[in-house]
Design a protein around this motif. Structure first.
Motif, PDB file in Angstrom:
ATOM      1  N   SER A 225       0.809  -5.869  40.077  1.00 41.79           N
ATOM      2  CA  SER A 225       0.029  -6.631  39.209  1.00 41.79           C
ATOM      3  C   SER A 225       0.967  -7.529  38.431  1.00 41.79           C
ATOM      4  O   SER A 225       0.251  -8.725  38.258  1.00 41.79           O
ATOM      5  CB  SER A 225      -0.662  -5.855  38.214  1.00 41.79           C
ATOM      6  OG  SER A 225       0.154  -4.663  37.583  1.00 41.79           O
ATOM      7  N   PHE A 226       2.015  -7.436  38.590  1.00 41.38           N
ATOM      8  CA  PHE A 226       3.027  -8.486  38.061  1.00 41.38           C
ATOM      9  C   PHE A 226       2.873  -9.690  38.832  1.00 41.38           C
ATOM     10  O   PHE A 226       2.769 -10.897  38.252  1.00 41.38           O
ATOM     11  CB  PHE A 226       4.326  -7.809  37.982  1.00 41.38           C
ATOM     12  CG  PHE A 226       5.470  -8.869  37.181  1.00 41.38           C
ATOM     13  CD1 PHE A 226       6.021  -8.901  35.897  1.00 41.38           C
ATOM     14  CD2 PHE A 226       5.993 -10.024  38.262  1.00 41.38           C
ATOM     15  CE1 PHE A 226       6.813  -9.830  35.327  1.00 41.38           C
ATOM     16  CE2 PHE A 226       7.051 -10.715  37.727  1.00 41.38           C
ATOM     17  CZ  PHE A 226       7.365 -10.720  36.389  1.00 41.38           C
ATOM     18  N   ALA A 227       3.065  -9.622  40.156  1.00 43.94           N
ATOM     19  CA  ALA A 227       2.826 -10.722  40.965  1.00 43.94           C
ATOM     20  C   ALA A 227       1.623 -11.365  40.678  1.00 43.94           C
ATOM     21  O   ALA A 227       1.683 -12.611  40.912  1.00 43.94           O
ATOM     22  CB  ALA A 227       3.222 -10.350  42.364  1.00 43.94           C
ATOM     23  N   ALA A 228       0.419 -10.624  40.717  1.00 41.83           N
ATOM     24  CA  ALA A 228      -0.848 -11.183  40.337  1.00 41.83           C
ATOM     25  C   ALA A 228      -1.009 -11.949  39.206  1.00 41.83           C
ATOM     26  O   ALA A 228      -1.444 -13.168  39.426  1.00 41.83           O
ATOM     27  CB  ALA A 228      -1.818 -10.162  40.380  1.00 41.83           C
ATOM     28  N   GLY A 229      -0.516 -11.588  38.043  1.00 45.28           N
ATOM     29  CA  GLY A 229      -0.635 -12.263  36.774  1.00 45.28           C
ATOM     30  C   GLY A 229       0.455 -13.438  37.059  1.00 45.28           C
ATOM     31  O   GLY A 229      -0.436 -14.517  36.439  1.00 45.28           O
ATOM     32  N   ALA A 230       1.408 -13.440  37.585  1.00 43.16           N
ATOM     33  CA  ALA A 230       2.211 -14.855  37.776  1.00 43.16           C
ATOM     34  C   ALA A 230       1.543 -15.742  38.627  1.00 43.16           C
ATOM     35  O   ALA A 230       1.530 -16.889  38.070  1.00 43.16           O
ATOM     36  CB  ALA A 230       3.663 -14.363  38.539  1.00 43.16           C
TER      37      ALA A 230
END
Length: 271
Positions: A225-230
């Protein structure tokens, strides 16, 4: 191809996948050898398509698996996705404030970061695209890391599909760096080298993503989800505005819808 990837270590899988995405960046940058200026409608359409791919990848390949994996963890299923997503966006926002850069479609006076006036435009352009390629490499890395960690919702075909989708949308990113440099008077060779250089960060961030989730498997839902937010931050802050500021809004919007659909089909078909 699936059998070949399955025989490799997760680090090698991520490296091969991101060398492909880097190659697509280089292919887009190579357009400077054929022309000094790309049709603006074509460029805006490609950027819109890239935005659609990134939005679809953020949900289908990252957020949805994050929520699914969290169902067996100690937190509510929404918690890792929500926290990781916001942290990813915050990380890119902070990086935007610190790293000196200028967006390809912006004049030098709109450069951001610390002391951008002390840098050449070519350097600032490369920094901008390089910064935005970090979450793409990270997304590929954590996708292959999830497969290696044995999570049921993570499959090798889905990770490969994610790499293919990101590779497709990297093509206009390479062009977006090299063409402005060529128009500014830089040689074709240097414009190409600067344009493809921006994709170099993807293999590096992919390896970091693989190692992080294979060594610390409980962090995987947060990493996805971190990668998605970025990635969503990049789309909203740069890709969509850049595709629509030249008056081709309808074309860019339709292209975004097509890009989203293509990435969704890739992920669902192979996932």
């Amino acid at each position: 191809m699936i059998d070949f990837f399955a025989s490799l270590s997760p680090v090698m899988q991520a490296l091969i996948a991101t060398f492909f995405t880097w190659g697509m960046t280089a292919l887009g940058a190579a357009l400077v050898f054929t022309t000094k200026k790309v049709n603006q409608k074509l460029m805006d359409g490609m950027l819109g398509f890239a935005g659609g791919v990134m939005i679809a990848a953020s949900f289908w390949s990252l957020l949805s698996p994050s929520i699914e994996m969290a169902k067996t963890g100690p937190f509510p299923s929404w918690f890792p996705a929500a926290v990781g997503f916001l942290l990813g966006g915050f990380f890119l926002w902070m990086a935007d404030k610190v790293i000196p850069h200028v967006h390809p479609t912006s004049p030098m006076q709109d450069a951001e970061g610390i002391n951008p006036e002390n840098k050449r435009r070519s350097t600032l352009l490369v920094f901008a695209i390089t910064l935005h390629n970090i979450p793409e490499g990270l997304a590929i890395g954590v996708a292959f890391g999830a497969v290696a960690a044995g999570f049921p919702s993570a499959t090798l075909p889905a990770a490969i599909a994610l790499a293919i989708g990101i590779g497709i949308q990297n093509f206009p990113e390479g062009t977006a760096v090299s063409m402005p440099l060529r128009r500014d008077g830089m040689s074709r060779r240097k414009s190409f080298l600067y344009g493809q250089f921006s994709g170099m960060v993807e293999p590096i961030s992919a390896v970091i993503g693989v190692l992080a989730v294979t060594l610390m498997a409980p962090l995987l839902p947060f990493a996805l989800s971190f990668a998605a937010g970025a990635m969503i931050f990049v789309v909203v802050e740069e890709v969509i505005p850049g595709s629509q500021e030249n008056g081709n809004r309808d074309l860019a919007s339709v292209s975004l819808m097509i890009g989203f659909t293509v990435m969704m089909i890739l992920d669902v078909a192979f996932g």
